[in-house]
Design a protein around this motif. Structure first.
Motif, short mmCIF file in Angstrom:
data_model
loop_
_atom_site.label_atom_id
_atom_site.label_comp_id
_atom_site.label_asym_id
_atom_site.label_seq_id
_atom_site.Cartn_x
_atom_site.Cartn_y
_atom_site.Cartn_z
N ILE A 13 0.28 -1.02 -0.31
CA ILE A 13 0.17 0.29 0.52
C ILE A 13 1.17 1.16 -0.30
N PRO A 14 2.19 1.32 0.90
CA PRO A 14 2.61 2.64 0.77
C PRO A 14 3.47 3.19 -1.00
N THR A 15 3.84 1.85 -1.11
CA THR A 15 4.75 1.61 -2.95
C THR A 15 3.39 1.74 -3.41
N PHE A 16 2.39 1.87 -3.20
CA PHE A 16 1.49 2.83 -3.96
C PHE A 16 1.09 3.95 -4.06
N THR A 17 1.53 4.61 -2.62
CA THR A 17 0.96 6.08 -2.19
C THR A 17 2.28 7.21 -3.03
N THR A 18 3.63 5.86 -2.40
CA THR A 18 4.75 5.97 -3.42
C THR A 18 4.61 6.92 -5.08
N ALA A 19 4.05 5.81 -5.65
CA ALA A 19 3.80 5.71 -7.14
C ALA A 19 2.97 6.74 -7.60
N CYS A 20 1.70 6.51 -6.45
CA CYS A 20 0.69 8.08 -7.44
C CYS A 20 1.40 8.80 -7.03
N ASP A 21 2.53 9.60 -5.97
CA ASP A 21 3.03 11.19 -5.23
C ASP A 21 4.29 11.54 -6.69
N GLN A 22 5.08 10.15 -7.06
CA GLN A 22 5.68 9.79 -8.54
C GLN A 22 4.54 10.37 -9.43
N ALA A 23 3.87 10.15 -10.32
CA ALA A 23 2.86 9.83 -11.46
C ALA A 23 2.40 11.60 -11.17
N LYS A 56 -5.47 9.51 -9.49
CA LYS A 56 -6.21 8.14 -8.54
C LYS A 56 -6.02 7.37 -8.84
N THR A 57 -5.91 6.48 -9.94
CA THR A 57 -5.99 4.94 -10.02
C THR A 57 -5.05 4.26 -9.98
N ILE A 58 -4.56 3.64 -9.88
CA ILE A 58 -3.31 2.59 -10.35
C ILE A 58 -3.89 1.31 -10.44
N ILE A 59 -3.62 0.76 -12.05
CA ILE A 59 -3.95 -0.65 -11.88
C ILE A 59 -3.09 -1.32 -12.66
N SER A 60 -2.99 -2.80 -11.62
CA SER A 60 -1.95 -3.75 -12.10
C SER A 60 -1.73 -4.97 -12.10
N MET A 61 -2.33 -5.47 -13.13
CA MET A 61 -1.55 -6.39 -14.33
C MET A 61 -1.25 -7.50 -13.93
N TYR A 62 -0.92 -8.64 -13.55
CA TYR A 62 0.16 -9.67 -12.92
C TYR A 62 -0.45 -10.81 -13.85
N SER A 63 0.04 -12.05 -13.83
CA SER A 63 -0.10 -13.47 -14.59
C SER A 63 -1.79 -13.62 -14.54
N ASN A 64 -1.89 -14.40 -12.45
CA ASN A 64 -3.71 -14.58 -12.54
C ASN A 64 -3.91 -13.90 -11.49
N TYR A 65 -3.62 -12.47 -11.61
CA TYR A 65 -4.65 -11.51 -10.95
C TYR A 65 -4.55 -10.23 -11.22
N GLN A 66 -5.46 -8.85 -11.23
CA GLN A 66 -5.28 -7.38 -11.42
C GLN A 66 -5.08 -7.18 -10.27
N VAL A 67 -4.30 -5.75 -9.70
CA VAL A 67 -4.99 -5.39 -9.13
C VAL A 67 -5.25 -3.72 -9.33
N VAL A 68 -6.21 -3.50 -8.75
CA VAL A 68 -6.95 -1.90 -8.91
C VAL A 68 -6.66 -1.23 -7.60
N GLN A 69 -6.01 -0.59 -7.34
CA GLN A 69 -5.97 0.96 -5.94
C GLN A 69 -6.06 2.28 -6.48
N MET A 70 -7.30 2.12 -5.63
CA MET A 70 -8.13 4.15 -5.38
C MET A 70 -7.28 4.52 -4.72
N ASN A 71 -6.97 5.87 -5.03
CA ASN A 71 -5.90 6.86 -4.45
C ASN A 71 -7.76 7.51 -3.43
N LYS A 72 -8.17 7.45 -2.61
CA LYS A 72 -9.16 8.36 -1.57
C LYS A 72 -8.76 8.97 -0.13
#
Length: 126
Positions: free
Chosen positions: A52-62, A71-87
């Protein structure tokens, strides 16, 4: 935290096919609410406190790209996807199957705002 909020997020989990977990955490990665379906696979990698803190840092850099606040970062992996929203001060994390409809998850962004207000009050320092 009220049972209505947990029930609401459980209902959301059932509405999106292939969605395994919805987690609400503060910006430091401390989980405040987590709902998962009974067929949840091992998705703990996306819910680790360091993720989660990595997401926060990535949002700040973006945001430094000059395109506005991220507002949102979508990460796609081979078996999963992770959608994180900055609220802020909350981070919403949705973990689903690789074929889960990402558009359905993104459509939830404004629907959850009213339910997040009570949780935000618990996070904001007095």
């Amino acid at each position: 935290m009220s049972d209505d909020i947990k029930k609401y997020f459980n209902d959301l989990l059932q509405k999106v096919s292939g969605l395994y977990v919805i987690q609400i955490a503060d910006r430091d990665g401390v989980p405040l609410l987590r709902v998962s379906n009974s067929q949840e696979k091992n998705v703990d990698f996306a819910l680790m406190p360091s993720f989660i803190p990595t997401f926060t840092t990535a949002c700040d850099q973006a945001s430094k790209l000059g395109l506005g606040r991220n507002k949102t970062i979508i990460s796609m992996y081979s078996n999963y996807q992770v959608v994180q929203m900055n609220k802020l001060p909350l981070i919403l994390t949705f973990v689903g199957a690789e074929d889960c409809n990402t558009g359905h998850i993104l459509a939830l962004e404004h629907q959850v705002d009213d339910y997040l207000e009570e949780i935000k009050l618990a996070v904001i320092e007095p």
